[in-house]
Design a protein around this motif. Sequence first.
Motif, PDB file in Angstrom:
ATOM      1  N   LEU A  37       0.837  -1.192   0.000  1.00 22.94           N
ATOM      2  CA  LEU A  37       0.000   0.000   0.000  1.00 22.94           C
ATOM      3  C   LEU A  37       0.872   1.241   0.000  1.00 22.94           C
ATOM      4  CD1 LEU A  37      -1.299  -2.203   2.386  1.00 22.94           C
ATOM      5  CD2 LEU A  37      -3.262  -0.841   1.660  1.00 22.94           C
ATOM      6  N   TRP A  47      -4.249   1.038  -2.261  1.00 23.24           N
ATOM      7  CA  TRP A  47      -3.848  -0.369  -2.384  1.00 23.24           C
ATOM      8  C   TRP A  47      -3.160  -0.569  -3.722  1.00 23.24           C
ATOM      9  CZ3 TRP A  47      -5.867  -4.146  -5.804  1.00 23.24           C
ATOM     10  CH2 TRP A  47      -5.442  -5.456  -5.539  1.00 23.24           C
ATOM     11  N   ASN A  50      -1.626  -7.337  -4.424  1.00 18.45           N
ATOM     12  CA  ASN A  50      -1.254  -8.382  -3.493  1.00 18.45           C
ATOM     13  C   ASN A  50      -0.671  -9.593  -4.205  1.00 18.45           C
ATOM     14  OD1 ASN A  50      -4.743  -8.793  -2.648  1.00 18.45           O
ATOM     15  ND2 ASN A  50      -3.668  -9.798  -4.287  1.00 18.45           N
ATOM     16  N   ARG A  99      -2.747  -9.810   4.376  1.00 19.92           N
ATOM     17  CA  ARG A  99      -4.191  -9.852   4.181  1.00 19.92           C
ATOM     18  C   ARG A  99      -4.755 -11.006   4.970  1.00 19.92           C
ATOM     19  NH1 ARG A  99      -7.323 -11.656  -1.106  1.00 19.92           N
ATOM     20  NH2 ARG A  99      -7.904 -13.269   0.394  1.00 19.92           N
ATOM     21  N   ARG A 104     -10.624  -9.545   3.044  1.00 21.36           N
ATOM     22  CA  ARG A 104      -9.626  -8.699   2.377  1.00 21.36           C
ATOM     23  C   ARG A 104      -9.290  -7.487   3.231  1.00 21.36           C
ATOM     24  NH1 ARG A 104     -13.174  -9.082  -3.123  1.00 21.36           N
ATOM     25  NH2 ARG A 104     -12.578 -11.200  -3.735  1.00 21.36           N
TER      26      ARG A 104
ATOM     27  N   GLN B  89     -12.098   1.266   5.023  1.00 24.30           N
ATOM     28  CA  GLN B  89     -11.648   0.536   3.836  1.00 24.30           C
ATOM     29  C   GLN B  89     -12.736  -0.438   3.423  1.00 24.30           C
ATOM     30  OE1 GLN B  89      -9.148  -2.827   4.472  1.00 24.30           O
ATOM     31  NE2 GLN B  89      -9.717  -3.475   2.427  1.00 24.30           N
ATOM     32  N   HIS B  91     -13.718  -3.829   1.748  1.00 15.94           N
ATOM     33  CA  HIS B  91     -13.045  -5.076   1.383  1.00 15.94           C
ATOM     34  C   HIS B  91     -13.985  -5.995   0.628  1.00 15.94           C
ATOM     35  CE1 HIS B  91     -14.597  -7.232   5.095  1.00 15.94           C
ATOM     36  NE2 HIS B  91     -14.452  -6.052   5.660  1.00 15.94           N
ATOM     37  N   HIS B  92     -14.877  -5.362  -0.146  1.00  9.96           N
ATOM     38  CA  HIS B  92     -15.821  -6.130  -0.954  1.00  9.96           C
ATOM     39  C   HIS B  92     -15.248  -6.493  -2.325  1.00  9.96           C
ATOM     40  CE1 HIS B  92     -19.405  -7.483  -2.940  1.00  9.96           C
ATOM     41  NE2 HIS B  92     -19.377  -6.479  -3.798  1.00  9.96           N
ATOM     42  N   TYR B  94     -12.131  -5.619  -5.604  1.00 15.17           N
ATOM     43  CA  TYR B  94     -10.881  -5.005  -6.046  1.00 15.17           C
ATOM     44  C   TYR B  94     -11.153  -3.913  -7.077  1.00 15.17           C
ATOM     45  CZ  TYR B  94      -8.294  -8.802  -3.768  1.00 15.17           C
ATOM     46  OH  TYR B  94      -7.760  -9.678  -2.850  1.00 15.17           O
ATOM     47  N   PRO B  95     -10.354  -2.835  -7.081  1.00 19.24           N
ATOM     48  CA  PRO B  95      -9.280  -2.573  -6.127  1.00 19.24           C
ATOM     49  C   PRO B  95      -9.825  -2.171  -4.760  1.00 19.24           C
ATOM     50  CG  PRO B  95      -9.575  -0.682  -7.541  1.00 19.24           C
ATOM     51  CD  PRO B  95     -10.501  -1.738  -8.062  1.00 19.24           C
ATOM     52  N   LEU B  96      -9.179  -2.656  -3.721  1.00 17.59           N
ATOM     53  CA  LEU B  96      -9.556  -2.273  -2.361  1.00 17.59           C
ATOM     54  C   LEU B  96      -9.310  -0.774  -2.211  1.00 17.59           C
ATOM     55  CD1 LEU B  96      -7.837  -5.302  -0.600  1.00 17.59           C
ATOM     56  CD2 LEU B  96     -10.216  -5.110  -1.365  1.00 17.59           C
ATOM     57  N   THR B  97     -10.270  -0.076  -1.619  1.00 20.62           N
ATOM     58  CA  THR B  97     -10.180   1.377  -1.523  1.00 20.62           C
ATOM     59  C   THR B  97     -10.460   1.865  -0.113  1.00 20.62           C
ATOM     60  OG1 THR B  97     -12.447   1.482  -2.367  1.00 20.62           O
ATOM     61  CG2 THR B  97     -10.679   1.899  -3.952  1.00 20.62           C
ATOM     62  N   PHE B  98      -9.867   3.011   0.195  1.00 21.60           N
ATOM     63  CA  PHE B  98      -9.941   3.595   1.524  1.00 21.60           C
ATOM     64  C   PHE B  98     -10.660   4.938   1.493  1.00 21.60           C
ATOM     65  CE2 PHE B  98      -6.913   1.087   4.125  1.00 21.60           C
ATOM     66  CZ  PHE B  98      -6.371   0.280   3.142  1.00 21.60           C
TER      67      PHE B  98
END
Lengths: 119, 107
Positions: A37, A47, A50, A99, A104, B89, B91-92, B94-98
């Motif tokens: 990250l 991100w 991975n 992770r 995730r 964040q 986590h559902h 991709y891309p994982l986002t914040f």
Amino acid sequence: EVQLQQSGAELVKPGASVKLSCKTSGYTFSNYYMSWLKQMPGQNIEWIGNIYGGNGGTGYNQKFKGKATLTVDKSSSTAYMDLSSLTSEDSAVYFCARRGLTTRVFDYWGQGVMVTVSS
Amino acid sequence: DIQMTQSPASLSASLGETVTIECLASEDIYSNLAWYQQKPGKSPQLLIYDASSLQDGVPSRFSGSESGTQYSLEINSLQSEDAVTYFCQQHHDYPLTFGSGTKLEIK
């Protein structure tokens, strides 16, 4: 105790590449994904991608394809990230983070490494 | 990409108070929402995942909830060590986002 130990701060010239490392201990490396990250000063976390410790399978954020390359060395339980063609926009703190097995989310993080791109 | 809109950007509260931080997802993320705490110069630490599950070792004064695509982190009985930055964040997918972060200060 799970630990992720990242390599030291880097000062690199524009156009150059850098390889960051993340040495792990305290868990079975090959059973987990490792993510990388990016956090620019005072800003959001992004991100990058991975990699699975078992077979080196990767997944990337489209934004970082061509910029970042993730690899692992199972023998030393270490993950690596190569950053290429560096510009000032790549100056940031980079974290490795484990992770979770079933979700995730990132349950353990490295301490972060500052990469500064400057001539 | 799923956008996470976090609010407020900064928040000031007194010791012992209860504060709430929110994140709005741009689409349904099916409760796949995590919250992290980040102290200055340190890496983020996982507080909550799956919207409301407390990570091992996290004090029970932290809790998470959801209403549709709006997710909330509540901190009860605010303590001085809680005055740091919080991120959500998704986590559902991709891309994982914040989210962009909330800086909490003590009055």
